[in-house]
Design a protein around this motif. Structure first.
Motif, PDB file in Angstrom:
ATOM      1  N   PRO A  61       0.830  -1.218   0.000  1.00 35.57           N
ATOM      2  CA  PRO A  61       0.000   0.000   0.000  1.00 35.57           C
ATOM      3  C   PRO A  61       0.856   1.255   0.000  1.00 35.57           C
ATOM      4  O   PRO A  61       1.970   1.257   0.527  1.00 35.57           O
ATOM      5  CB  PRO A  61      -0.781  -0.123   1.307  1.00 35.57           C
ATOM      6  CG  PRO A  61       0.119  -0.903   2.209  1.00 35.57           C
ATOM      7  CD  PRO A  61       0.914  -1.828   1.319  1.00 35.57           C
ATOM      8  N   TYR A  62       0.337   2.329  -0.589  1.00 34.21           N
ATOM      9  CA  TYR A  62       1.023   3.611  -0.632  1.00 34.21           C
ATOM     10  C   TYR A  62       0.089   4.711  -0.152  1.00 34.21           C
ATOM     11  O   TYR A  62      -1.125   4.594  -0.273  1.00 34.21           O
ATOM     12  CB  TYR A  62       1.452   3.963  -2.069  1.00 34.21           C
ATOM     13  CG  TYR A  62       2.524   3.064  -2.622  1.00 34.21           C
ATOM     14  CD1 TYR A  62       3.867   3.343  -2.408  1.00 34.21           C
ATOM     15  CD2 TYR A  62       2.198   1.939  -3.373  1.00 34.21           C
ATOM     16  CE1 TYR A  62       4.860   2.523  -2.925  1.00 34.21           C
ATOM     17  CE2 TYR A  62       3.181   1.111  -3.892  1.00 34.21           C
ATOM     18  CZ  TYR A  62       4.506   1.410  -3.660  1.00 34.21           C
ATOM     19  OH  TYR A  62       5.482   0.604  -4.171  1.00 34.21           O
ATOM     20  N   GLU A  63       0.675   5.769   0.364  1.00 33.81           N
ATOM     21  CA  GLU A  63      -0.094   6.984   0.612  1.00 33.81           C
ATOM     22  C   GLU A  63      -0.524   7.503  -0.754  1.00 33.81           C
ATOM     23  O   GLU A  63       0.245   7.443  -1.724  1.00 33.81           O
ATOM     24  CB  GLU A  63       0.762   8.032   1.318  1.00 33.81           C
ATOM     25  CG  GLU A  63       1.155   7.671   2.731  1.00 33.81           C
ATOM     26  CD  GLU A  63      -0.032   7.722   3.689  1.00 33.81           C
ATOM     27  OE1 GLU A  63      -0.951   8.538   3.452  1.00 33.81           O
ATOM     28  OE2 GLU A  63      -0.031   6.932   4.644  1.00 33.81           O
ATOM     29  N   LEU A  64      -1.729   8.016  -0.860  1.00 29.93           N
ATOM     30  CA  LEU A  64      -2.256   8.450  -2.151  1.00 29.93           C
ATOM     31  C   LEU A  64      -1.365   9.496  -2.823  1.00 29.93           C
ATOM     32  O   LEU A  64      -1.091   9.410  -4.026  1.00 29.93           O
ATOM     33  CB  LEU A  64      -3.684   8.984  -2.000  1.00 29.93           C
ATOM     34  CG  LEU A  64      -4.375   9.403  -3.295  1.00 29.93           C
ATOM     35  CD1 LEU A  64      -4.443   8.246  -4.285  1.00 29.93           C
ATOM     36  CD2 LEU A  64      -5.771   9.942  -3.004  1.00 29.93           C
ATOM     37  N   ALA A  65      -0.857  10.453  -2.057  1.00 25.86           N
ATOM     38  CA  ALA A  65       0.001  11.498  -2.634  1.00 25.86           C
ATOM     39  C   ALA A  65       1.277  10.892  -3.214  1.00 25.86           C
ATOM     40  O   ALA A  65       1.711  11.273  -4.309  1.00 25.86           O
ATOM     41  CB  ALA A  65       0.342  12.543  -1.582  1.00 25.86           C
ATOM     42  N   ASP A  66       1.885   9.927  -2.506  1.00 27.92           N
ATOM     43  CA  ASP A  66       3.084   9.262  -3.020  1.00 27.92           C
ATOM     44  C   ASP A  66       2.767   8.468  -4.286  1.00 27.92           C
ATOM     45  O   ASP A  66       3.519   8.494  -5.262  1.00 27.92           O
ATOM     46  CB  ASP A  66       3.671   8.316  -1.965  1.00 27.92           C
ATOM     47  CG  ASP A  66       4.248   9.045  -0.774  1.00 27.92           C
ATOM     48  OD1 ASP A  66       4.592  10.238  -0.919  1.00 27.92           O
ATOM     49  OD2 ASP A  66       4.350   8.425   0.301  1.00 27.92           O
ATOM     50  N   TRP A  67       1.661   7.752  -4.267  1.00 35.32           N
ATOM     51  CA  TRP A  67       1.241   6.946  -5.407  1.00 35.32           C
ATOM     52  C   TRP A  67       1.064   7.820  -6.655  1.00 35.32           C
ATOM     53  O   TRP A  67       1.561   7.497  -7.724  1.00 35.32           O
ATOM     54  CB  TRP A  67      -0.049   6.221  -5.068  1.00 35.32           C
ATOM     55  CG  TRP A  67      -0.614   5.422  -6.200  1.00 35.32           C
ATOM     56  CD1 TRP A  67      -1.646   5.782  -7.018  1.00 35.32           C
ATOM     57  CD2 TRP A  67      -0.177   4.141  -6.645  1.00 35.32           C
ATOM     58  NE1 TRP A  67      -1.878   4.801  -7.934  1.00 35.32           N
ATOM     59  CE2 TRP A  67      -0.988   3.777  -7.728  1.00 35.32           C
ATOM     60  CE3 TRP A  67       0.813   3.263  -6.228  1.00 35.32           C
ATOM     61  CZ2 TRP A  67      -0.841   2.575  -8.409  1.00 35.32           C
ATOM     62  CZ3 TRP A  67       0.959   2.056  -6.901  1.00 35.32           C
ATOM     63  CH2 TRP A  67       0.138   1.735  -7.977  1.00 35.32           C
ATOM     64  N   ASN A  68       0.341   8.927  -6.487  1.00 36.34           N
ATOM     65  CA  ASN A  68       0.088   9.813  -7.621  1.00 36.34           C
ATOM     66  C   ASN A  68       1.376  10.461  -8.131  1.00 36.34           C
ATOM     67  O   ASN A  68       1.553  10.645  -9.328  1.00 36.34           O
ATOM     68  CB  ASN A  68      -0.959  10.870  -7.267  1.00 36.34           C
ATOM     69  CG  ASN A  68      -2.348  10.275  -7.188  1.00 36.34           C
ATOM     70  OD1 ASN A  68      -2.652   9.264  -7.819  1.00 36.34           O
ATOM     71  ND2 ASN A  68      -3.203  10.891  -6.398  1.00 36.34           N
ATOM     72  N   ARG A  69       2.290  10.774  -7.219  1.00 37.83           N
ATOM     73  CA  ARG A  69       3.570  11.368  -7.621  1.00 37.83           C
ATOM     74  C   ARG A  69       4.398  10.326  -8.403  1.00 37.83           C
ATOM     75  O   ARG A  69       4.986  10.635  -9.437  1.00 37.83           O
ATOM     76  CB  ARG A  69       4.330  11.864  -6.399  1.00 37.83           C
ATOM     77  CG  ARG A  69       5.579  12.646  -6.718  1.00 37.83           C
ATOM     78  CD  ARG A  69       6.230  13.316  -5.513  1.00 37.83           C
ATOM     79  NE  ARG A  69       6.230  12.540  -4.292  1.00 37.83           N
ATOM     80  CZ  ARG A  69       5.417  12.771  -3.236  1.00 37.83           C
ATOM     81  NH1 ARG A  69       4.550  13.762  -3.270  1.00 37.83           N
ATOM     82  NH2 ARG A  69       5.464  12.021  -2.166  1.00 37.83           N
ATOM     83  N   MET A  70       4.420   9.081  -7.926  1.00 34.36           N
ATOM     84  CA  MET A  70       5.185   8.032  -8.608  1.00 34.36           C
ATOM     85  C   MET A  70       4.613   7.729  -9.991  1.00 34.36           C
ATOM     86  O   MET A  70       5.358   7.475 -10.935  1.00 34.36           O
ATOM     87  CB  MET A  70       5.171   6.732  -7.784  1.00 34.36           C
ATOM     88  CG  MET A  70       6.020   6.782  -6.555  1.00 34.36           C
ATOM     89  SD  MET A  70       6.159   5.187  -5.713  1.00 34.36           S
ATOM     90  CE  MET A  70       4.495   4.590  -5.619  1.00 34.36           C
ATOM     91  N   ASN A  71       3.312   7.749 -10.098  1.00 32.35           N
ATOM     92  CA  ASN A  71       2.653   7.378 -11.354  1.00 32.35           C
ATOM     93  C   ASN A  71       2.262   8.576 -12.207  1.00 32.35           C
ATOM     94  O   ASN A  71       1.691   8.406 -13.282  1.00 32.35           O
ATOM     95  CB  ASN A  71       1.412   6.527 -11.055  1.00 32.35           C
ATOM     96  CG  ASN A  71       1.811   5.198 -10.488  1.00 32.35           C
ATOM     97  OD1 ASN A  71       2.443   4.410 -11.165  1.00 32.35           O
ATOM     98  ND2 ASN A  71       1.451   4.950  -9.249  1.00 32.35           N
ATOM     99  N   ARG A  72       2.545   9.774 -11.706  1.00 32.35           N
ATOM    100  CA  ARG A  72       2.184  11.007 -12.408  1.00 32.35           C
ATOM    101  C   ARG A  72       0.720  10.966 -12.843  1.00 32.35           C
ATOM    102  O   ARG A  72       0.387  11.169 -14.008  1.00 32.35           O
ATOM    103  CB  ARG A  72       3.100  11.226 -13.603  1.00 32.35           C
ATOM    104  CG  ARG A  72       4.539  11.464 -13.204  1.00 32.35           C
ATOM    105  CD  ARG A  72       5.406  11.744 -14.420  1.00 32.35           C
ATOM    106  NE  ARG A  72       6.746  12.111 -14.049  1.00 32.35           N
ATOM    107  CZ  ARG A  72       7.741  11.244 -13.896  1.00 32.35           C
ATOM    108  NH1 ARG A  72       7.537   9.961 -14.066  1.00 32.35           N
ATOM    109  NH2 ARG A  72       8.944  11.669 -13.573  1.00 32.35           N
TER     110      ARG A  72
END
Length: 111
Positions: free
Chosen positions: A49-60
Motif C-alpha cells: 500500500p502507498y499513501e495516495l500522494a506518493d502513489w500519484n507522484r510516482m505514477n504522475r
C-alpha cells in the motif's frame, strides 16, 4: 528525535558511531527477516500500500485512494531492493571520492 539509536549516538558524540549503529541495526533486522523466508514465501504475492500522494507522484496521475497499491511477488521485491541498495552505494562512493579525493578503495573492493 525519539529514535533510541539517534539518542544513544548523540550522547556518545559522533557521526561515524551513529552510522555504524544504524548499519548494525539494519543488517541485523534484515538478516533476521530474510533468514525466516522459505521458498514458498519467495513465490507469494504481497500487496504494497502507498499513501495516495506518493502513489500519484510516482505514477504522475490522479488516482483514487483504493488504487494506491501494487501487487508484487516477494522474490521480485527482494531483487528490486538489492538493485536499489547497489544504486545508492554507488552514489555514496562517488560523492565520497568527490568530497575526499584519494586513491584508497573506499569499499574495500577492487574492480
Amino acid at each position: 528525535m525519539s529514535n533510541p539509536i539517534y539518542q544513544q549516538t548523540i550522547m556518545i558524540g559522533g557521526l561515524d558511531i551513529m552510522v555504524e549503529l544504524i548499519q548494525d541495526y539494519v543488517r541485523s533486522e534484515s538478516k533476521s527477516i530474510l533468514s525466516g523466508l522459505g521458498e514458498n514465501d519467495l513465490s507469494r504475492e504481497v500487496t504494497i500500500p502507498y499513501e495516495l500522494a506518493d502513489w500519484n507522484r510516482m505514477n504522475r496521475s490522479e488516482d483514487e485512494a483504493q488504487d494506491a497499491k501494487e501487487h508484487k511477488i516477494v522474490r521480485a521485491v527482494l531483487i528490486k531492493v538489492a538493485a536499489h541498495y547497489g544504486y545508492h552505494t554507488g552514489q555514496i562512493v562517488l560523492l565520497s571520492k568527490i568530497l575526499h579525493p584519494t586513491d584508497e578503495h573506499l569499499t574495500g573492493l577492487y574492480h
